[in-house]
Enzyme design. Structure first.
Site, PDB file in Angstrom:
ATOM      1  N   PRO A   1       0.810  -1.215   0.000  1.00 47.34           N
ATOM      2  CA  PRO A   1       0.000   0.000   0.000  1.00 47.34           C
ATOM      3  C   PRO A   1       0.845   1.267   0.000  1.00 47.34           C
ATOM      4  O   PRO A   1       1.518   1.576   0.978  1.00 47.34           O
ATOM      5  CB  PRO A   1      -0.821  -0.110   1.293  1.00 47.34           C
ATOM      6  N   GLU A   2       0.833   1.974  -1.114  1.00 40.12           N
ATOM      7  CA  GLU A   2       1.442   3.300  -1.196  1.00 40.12           C
ATOM      8  C   GLU A   2       0.284   4.293  -1.357  1.00 40.12           C
ATOM      9  O   GLU A   2      -0.868   3.927  -1.182  1.00 40.12           O
ATOM     10  CB  GLU A   2       2.438   3.361  -2.363  1.00 40.12           C
TER      11      GLU A   2
ATOM     12  N   ARG B   1       1.934  -9.706   8.317  1.00 40.56           N
ATOM     13  CA  ARG B   1       3.236  -9.580   8.979  1.00 40.56           C
ATOM     14  C   ARG B   1       3.245  -8.699  10.217  1.00 40.56           C
ATOM     15  O   ARG B   1       4.320  -8.487  10.796  1.00 40.56           O
ATOM     16  CB  ARG B   1       4.261  -9.114   7.955  1.00 40.56           C
TER      17      ARG B   1
END
Length: 273
Positions: A2-3, A109
């Site tokens: 996600p940018e 993560r």
DNA sequence: CCCGGAACCTGAAGGC
DNA sequence: TGCCTTCAGGTTCCGG
């Protein structure tokens, strides 16, 4: 990952669903993702009205009444889903809204974070300018890069210099501007600055129009995938032919981060224009 | 200020 | 088949 375009896509998807609703509960299945003074802050946001959903860089901001906000950072593998995923063991938190909407914060993560803040301005103050707003001009970009001798690729990834650009879109923007990733940030010519400014904005806007890039785990809240990766020229394209000249795309490490580029189109010292 | 490196974290991929 | 290592990448922190 996600940018800015991915976070903006998520923002647009959830804003109409949760804005104007009250936050009934913040269910923490993995309390370690929470940042800030947890217990006090948590009790002070329950029941509050969600007045809007905004974004600063890669951060999603759920703005609450009374100056409170929930700041969500998805980092590498985080996602916000409207339906509980199966399996659900990677759901770290669930936001419950008064209209029944539930937002599942899923993160393989556990690098993603949720922060409860009172001072929204303060928490975003250290970020660089938003590249898609009207006050981001070529001269602002020049000022941001001035004084940084680091490789321009590293400068674009530094959120304090420009907010929202990550590894994929930095590579794409440098390719589109014909700039070698190792060029010192403060040695770009005016023409290169101008091309880079244009490229950053074009790459990000195009990706938003495609609802983000689903290279790895990114998905929209609906579970659908974005299609922006179909437009990539260099990112995740090692050994593929450059669309312009056919030269195989090269991947090198720049400050411990992978950088993909065309060694023919993006030559060092290309101070043209 | 500038830089490198480690840490955080898990799953995929590659070597042997 | 299976064990081990490495890598992926956003961010922060720490030391030189």
């Amino acid at each position: 990952m996600p940018e800015l375009p991915e976070v903006e896509t998520i923002r647009r998807a959830i804003e109409p669903l949760i804005s104007g609703q009250h936050l009934i509960n913040l269910e923490l299945r993995d309390p370690s993702i929470l940042r800030g003074d947890t217990s006090t802050l948590r009790s002070s946001i329950i029941g509050k009205l969600v007045t809007g959903v905004s974004r600063r860089g890669k951060q999603l901001l759920l703005v609450l009444e009374g100056g409170w906000a929930i700041v969500i950072h998805l980092r590498m593998t985080g996602a916000l889903l409207l339906e509980e995923p199966d399996p659900s063991r990677r759901v770290r938190a669930v936001l419950h809204l008064s209209n029944g909407t539930r937002l599942y914060f899923n993160d393989i993560r556990r690098l993603g974070t949720i922060a409860l803040v009172k001072d929204l301005d303060g928490c975003c103050r250290r970020l660089g300018p938003e590249p898609l707003t009207g006050d981001f001009t070529p001269d602002i970009l020049r000022q941001c890069l001035a004084g940084h001798r680091i490789p321009v690729k590293a400068a674009l990834l530094d959120q304090h210099i420009v907010a929202g650009v990550g590894n994929m879109y930095a590579d794409e923007a440098l390719y589109e501007a014909n700039i070698h990733p190792l060029t010192p940030a403060n040695e770009l010519s005016p023409g290169q600055i101008s091309r880079l400014w244009e490229a950053i904005r074009a790459v990000l806007q195009r990706a938003i129009a495609c609802q983000g890039a689903s290279i790895a785990t990114y998905a929209l809240p609906s579970g659908e995938r974005g299609t922006a990766h179909n437009l990539f020229n260099v990112a995740h394209k090692k050994d593929a032919p450059c669309p312009r000249c056919g030269t195989p795309i090269t991947r090198v490490m720049v400050r411990k981060r992978g950088a993909s580029f065309c060694p023919s189109c993006q030559q060092p010292g290309n101070h043209l224009g």
